[in-house]
Design an enzyme around this catalytic site. Structure first.
Site, short mmCIF file in Angstrom:
data_model
loop_
_atom_site.label_atom_id
_atom_site.label_comp_id
_atom_site.label_asym_id
_atom_site.label_seq_id
_atom_site.Cartn_x
_atom_site.Cartn_y
_atom_site.Cartn_z
N LYS A 9 -4.51 103.12 50.10
CA LYS A 9 -5.23 103.07 48.83
C LYS A 9 -4.54 103.94 47.77
O LYS A 9 -3.71 104.81 48.10
CB LYS A 9 -6.67 103.53 49.08
CG LYS A 9 -7.43 102.61 50.04
CD LYS A 9 -8.90 103.00 50.17
CE LYS A 9 -9.64 102.01 51.06
NZ LYS A 9 -11.11 102.23 51.05
N TYR A 49 -13.77 92.64 48.60
CA TYR A 49 -14.96 93.46 48.84
C TYR A 49 -16.25 92.66 48.57
O TYR A 49 -17.28 93.26 48.25
CB TYR A 49 -14.92 94.72 47.97
CG TYR A 49 -13.96 95.79 48.48
CD1 TYR A 49 -13.87 96.10 49.85
CD2 TYR A 49 -13.16 96.50 47.61
CE1 TYR A 49 -13.00 97.08 50.31
CE2 TYR A 49 -12.28 97.49 48.07
CZ TYR A 49 -12.21 97.77 49.42
OH TYR A 49 -11.35 98.74 49.89
N ASN A 112 -10.96 107.11 50.94
CA ASN A 112 -10.80 107.30 52.38
C ASN A 112 -9.46 106.77 52.94
O ASN A 112 -9.37 106.35 54.08
CB ASN A 112 -12.00 106.72 53.13
CG ASN A 112 -12.18 105.25 52.84
OD1 ASN A 112 -11.37 104.64 52.16
ND2 ASN A 112 -13.23 104.65 53.39
N HIS A 115 -7.59 101.00 54.03
CA HIS A 115 -8.45 99.86 54.41
C HIS A 115 -7.86 99.28 55.68
O HIS A 115 -6.63 99.18 55.80
CB HIS A 115 -8.45 98.78 53.33
CG HIS A 115 -8.99 97.48 53.85
ND1 HIS A 115 -10.33 97.22 53.94
CD2 HIS A 115 -8.36 96.40 54.39
CE1 HIS A 115 -10.51 96.04 54.50
NE2 HIS A 115 -9.34 95.51 54.78
N GLU A 126 -7.78 88.11 55.41
CA GLU A 126 -7.18 89.16 54.57
C GLU A 126 -5.65 89.05 54.54
O GLU A 126 -5.04 89.27 53.49
CB GLU A 126 -7.61 90.53 55.08
CG GLU A 126 -9.09 90.79 54.86
CD GLU A 126 -9.56 92.17 55.31
OE1 GLU A 126 -10.65 92.56 54.91
OE2 GLU A 126 -8.83 92.85 56.06
P1 ADP Z 1 -14.44 100.19 55.76
O1 ADP Z 1 -13.36 100.39 54.72
O2 ADP Z 1 -14.60 101.41 56.65
O3 ADP Z 1 -14.27 98.90 56.55
P2 ADP Z 1 -16.60 98.96 54.16
O4 ADP Z 1 -15.96 97.62 54.31
O5 ADP Z 1 -18.06 99.11 54.44
O6 ADP Z 1 -15.85 100.11 55.00
O7 ADP Z 1 -16.40 99.46 52.65
C1 ADP Z 1 -15.21 99.20 51.96
C2 ADP Z 1 -14.86 100.43 51.13
O8 ADP Z 1 -15.87 100.67 50.15
C3 ADP Z 1 -14.80 101.72 51.94
O9 ADP Z 1 -13.57 101.91 52.60
C4 ADP Z 1 -15.03 102.76 50.87
O10 ADP Z 1 -13.86 103.01 50.10
C5 ADP Z 1 -16.06 102.07 49.99
N1 ADP Z 1 -17.44 102.42 50.39
C6 ADP Z 1 -18.17 101.89 51.39
N2 ADP Z 1 -19.38 102.45 51.48
C7 ADP Z 1 -19.42 103.38 50.48
C8 ADP Z 1 -20.40 104.33 50.04
N3 ADP Z 1 -21.60 104.41 50.63
N4 ADP Z 1 -20.08 105.12 48.99
C9 ADP Z 1 -18.88 105.04 48.38
N5 ADP Z 1 -17.91 104.17 48.76
C10 ADP Z 1 -18.17 103.36 49.78
#
Ligand code: ADP
Length: 153
Positions: A9, A49, A112, A115, A126
């Site tokens: 990211k 997303y 974080n 992805h 994807e």
């Molecule tokens: P992952 O990336 O762990 O598969 P998700 O698909 O649920 O998680 O979410 C996609 C991205 O959206 C996350 O990696 C994160 O950057 C963001 N995200 C998800 N949930 C939250 C939240 N509660 N608050 C802020 N950002 C979030």
């Protein structure tokens, strides 16, 4: 053998962590079969997303993913999708265990680091979204015989 998508990211690029994160996948033994730098768009992120479209942070997450280019990678290996998810750790970096990428490099739910595809079905969709067929490579990994037992692939 499975293929999976990893996106490094904008926070990873801006914090100068690209090398550290690629190293994690490299040392695990995953085979890198595609890698490129991209500037993501709102349209592409709305697809990527879509499962978050009803969330209050949907636009904020998309905006964050457009603040700088990203690095997209395709990794291949036995059970690569689960192995890469385990390396990344859970979504919230503050709660991710030390030793995982998010546990070692992130203090955030949103920022974080990576992805990673979450299932075989999502990985296929994807990979088609981010790579064309001629951007994914097939080659023999010279370390392969030392990465797996003969009944594991
Ligand atoms: P992952 O990336 O762990 O598969 P998700 O698909 O649920 O998680 O979410 C996609 C991205 O959206 C996350 O990696 C994160 O950057 C963001 N995200 C998800 N949930 C939250 C939240 N509660 N608050 C802020 N950002 C979030």
């Amino acid at each position: 053998m499975e293929k999976t998508l990893v996106i490094l990211k904008p926070c990873t690029l801006q914090r100068g962590l690209i090398g550290d994160i690629l190293k994690r996948f490299e040392q695990k033994g995953l085979r890198l079969v595609g890698l490129k730098m991209m500037q993501l768009t709102d349209q592409l992120l709305s697809e990527h997303y879509a499962h978050l479209s009803s969330k209050p942070f949907f636009q904020r997450v998309k905006d964050s993913m457009m603040t700088a280019p990203v690095i997209v990678c395709c990794y291949e290996g036995v059970d690569a999708i689960a192995a890469v998810r385990a390396l990344a750790g859970p979504t919230n970096g503050r709660l991710a265990a030390p030793g995982t990428i998010r546990g070692d490099f992130s203090m955030s739910f949103q920022e974080n680091i990576v992805h990673t595809s979450d299932s075989a079905e999502t990985a296929e969709i994807e990979l088609n979204r981010f790579f064309s067929a001629n951007e994914l490579f097939t080659y023999k990994q010279s370390s392969f015989d030392y990465l797996y037992a003969s009944d594991e692939f």
